[in-house]
Design a protein around this motif. Structure first.
Motif, mmCIF file in Angstrom:
data_model
loop_
_atom_site.group_PDB
_atom_site.id
_atom_site.type_symbol
_atom_site.label_atom_id
_atom_site.label_comp_id
_atom_site.label_asym_id
_atom_site.label_seq_id
_atom_site.Cartn_x
_atom_site.Cartn_y
_atom_site.Cartn_z
ATOM 1 N N PRO A 173 38.289 40.595 48.581
ATOM 2 C CA PRO A 173 37.296 40.040 47.655
ATOM 3 C C PRO A 173 37.755 38.686 47.113
ATOM 4 C CG PRO A 173 38.497 41.827 46.612
ATOM 5 C CD PRO A 173 38.945 41.800 48.035
ATOM 6 N N VAL A 174 36.795 37.804 46.909
ATOM 7 C CA VAL A 174 37.091 36.471 46.377
ATOM 8 C C VAL A 174 36.457 36.245 45.009
ATOM 9 C CG1 VAL A 174 37.366 35.477 48.680
ATOM 10 C CG2 VAL A 174 35.109 35.426 47.581
ATOM 11 N N THR A 175 35.539 37.107 44.602
ATOM 12 C CA THR A 175 34.898 36.960 43.300
ATOM 13 C C THR A 175 35.644 37.783 42.256
ATOM 14 O OG1 THR A 175 33.391 38.836 43.604
ATOM 15 C CG2 THR A 175 32.663 36.693 44.457
ATOM 16 N N THR A 176 35.414 37.467 41.005
ATOM 17 C CA THR A 176 36.075 38.207 39.927
ATOM 18 C C THR A 176 35.631 39.663 39.919
ATOM 19 O OG1 THR A 176 36.219 36.204 38.585
ATOM 20 C CG2 THR A 176 36.432 38.319 37.443
ATOM 21 N N GLY A 182 38.308 45.966 43.392
ATOM 22 C CA GLY A 182 39.492 46.205 44.203
ATOM 23 C C GLY A 182 40.611 46.869 43.425
ATOM 24 N N VAL A 183 40.849 46.417 42.194
ATOM 25 C CA VAL A 183 41.891 47.028 41.366
ATOM 26 C C VAL A 183 41.567 48.501 41.107
ATOM 27 C CG1 VAL A 183 42.950 47.018 39.083
ATOM 28 C CG2 VAL A 183 42.608 44.862 40.302
ATOM 29 N N ALA A 184 40.299 48.786 40.791
ATOM 30 C CA ALA A 184 39.899 50.173 40.539
ATOM 31 C C ALA A 184 40.100 51.036 41.777
ATOM 32 C CB ALA A 184 38.437 50.217 40.088
ATOM 33 N N VAL A 185 39.767 50.486 42.947
ATOM 34 C CA VAL A 185 39.942 51.247 44.187
ATOM 35 C C VAL A 185 41.420 51.486 44.476
ATOM 36 C CG1 VAL A 185 39.573 51.190 46.686
ATOM 37 C CG2 VAL A 185 37.751 50.472 45.152
ATOM 38 N N MET A 186 42.255 50.469 44.240
ATOM 39 C CA MET A 186 43.698 50.636 44.463
ATOM 40 C C MET A 186 44.269 51.755 43.595
ATOM 41 S SD MET A 186 44.953 46.678 44.509
ATOM 42 C CE MET A 186 44.075 45.433 45.458
#
Length: 224
Positions: A173-176, A182-186
């Motif tokens: 991902p490149v957007t905020t 992405g952080v939530a998925v990690m």
């Protein structure tokens, strides 16, 4: 789980309807994201389904809060419910609770061992969360300048590699908003992977103990 009998009774009655409503919400969101060529009236109808489903989720939470005799304790112990209410795409995290309450309502012994249930629940939760995450990241990324996630297939590949903590880095991902997703998925992927590995390790240890039998007293190490 809340010990208030009124809350437990409400949850047993609404377990399966809410599970069905969660599936309807996820399906409507998939249509909204992927079916770009549908008429405007259809999109408005899908949006109405999403809003109505969210309103029912909110009504369920507020009803349980009102039924609870200790509301501050309910809010503290059910913090995940509040997070899921704010972010409905995380509802797959409640699959275990919902299924357990449905089983409690039907009665009868569980059909799977505890280890098997944890693995099945975790696998189902991972699949549903991966589907929801791929939809969310595709929605916010595919049209962004410099995006690497251009198609829904890219989004599915990204969700799978991120949930499994592989992270190839070929698409990202490149957007905020995409990075927040992405952080939530990690974090979710690490938790689910830990649950599976811990359960599988426990299963192996139990099977080893059953195969070898109890250790005789004379073979036990002396206490330190």
């Amino acid at each position: 789980m809340d010990s208030d009998p009124r809350v437990r009774a409400w949850e047993r009655r609404t377990a399966m309807p809410l599970l069905t409503l969660s599936a309807l919400y996820l399906g409507a969101y998939a249509v909204l994201v992927l079916a770009t060529g549908v008429p405007r009236d259809v999109r408005l109808a899908v949006l109405a389904v999403l809003l109505a489903a969210w309103a029912l989720f909110a009504a369920d939470y507020l009803t349980r809060l009102a039924l609870s005799r200790d509301r501050p304790a309910f809010a503290r112990s059910r913090w995940l419910d509040l997070v899921v209410l704010a972010l409905p795409l995380l509802r797959p995290l409640r699959v275990v609770q919902t299924y357990a309450r449905a089983r409690e309502r039907r009665g009868g012994p569980p059909r799977l061992t505890l280890e098997a249930q944890v693995i099945v629940y975790t696998g189902l939760t991972t699949v549903l969360l991966g589907f929801a995450a791929s939809l969310a990241v595709y929605q916010v990324e595919h049209a962004a300048p410099g995006a690497t996630i251009r198609s829904y297939g890219d989004a599915v590949w990204w969700a799978c590699s991120t949930l499994t903590a592989v992270g190839y880095g070929d698409v990202f991902p490149v957007t905020t908003r995409g990075r927040v997703i992405g952080v939530a998925v990690m974090l979710t992927g690490l938790g689910l992977l830990g649950a599976v590995m811990g359960t599988f390790s426990s299963w192996l240890v139990n099977r080893f103990r059953q195969a070898t039998g109890p250790v005789p007293d004379e073979d036990r190490p002396p206490p330190s």
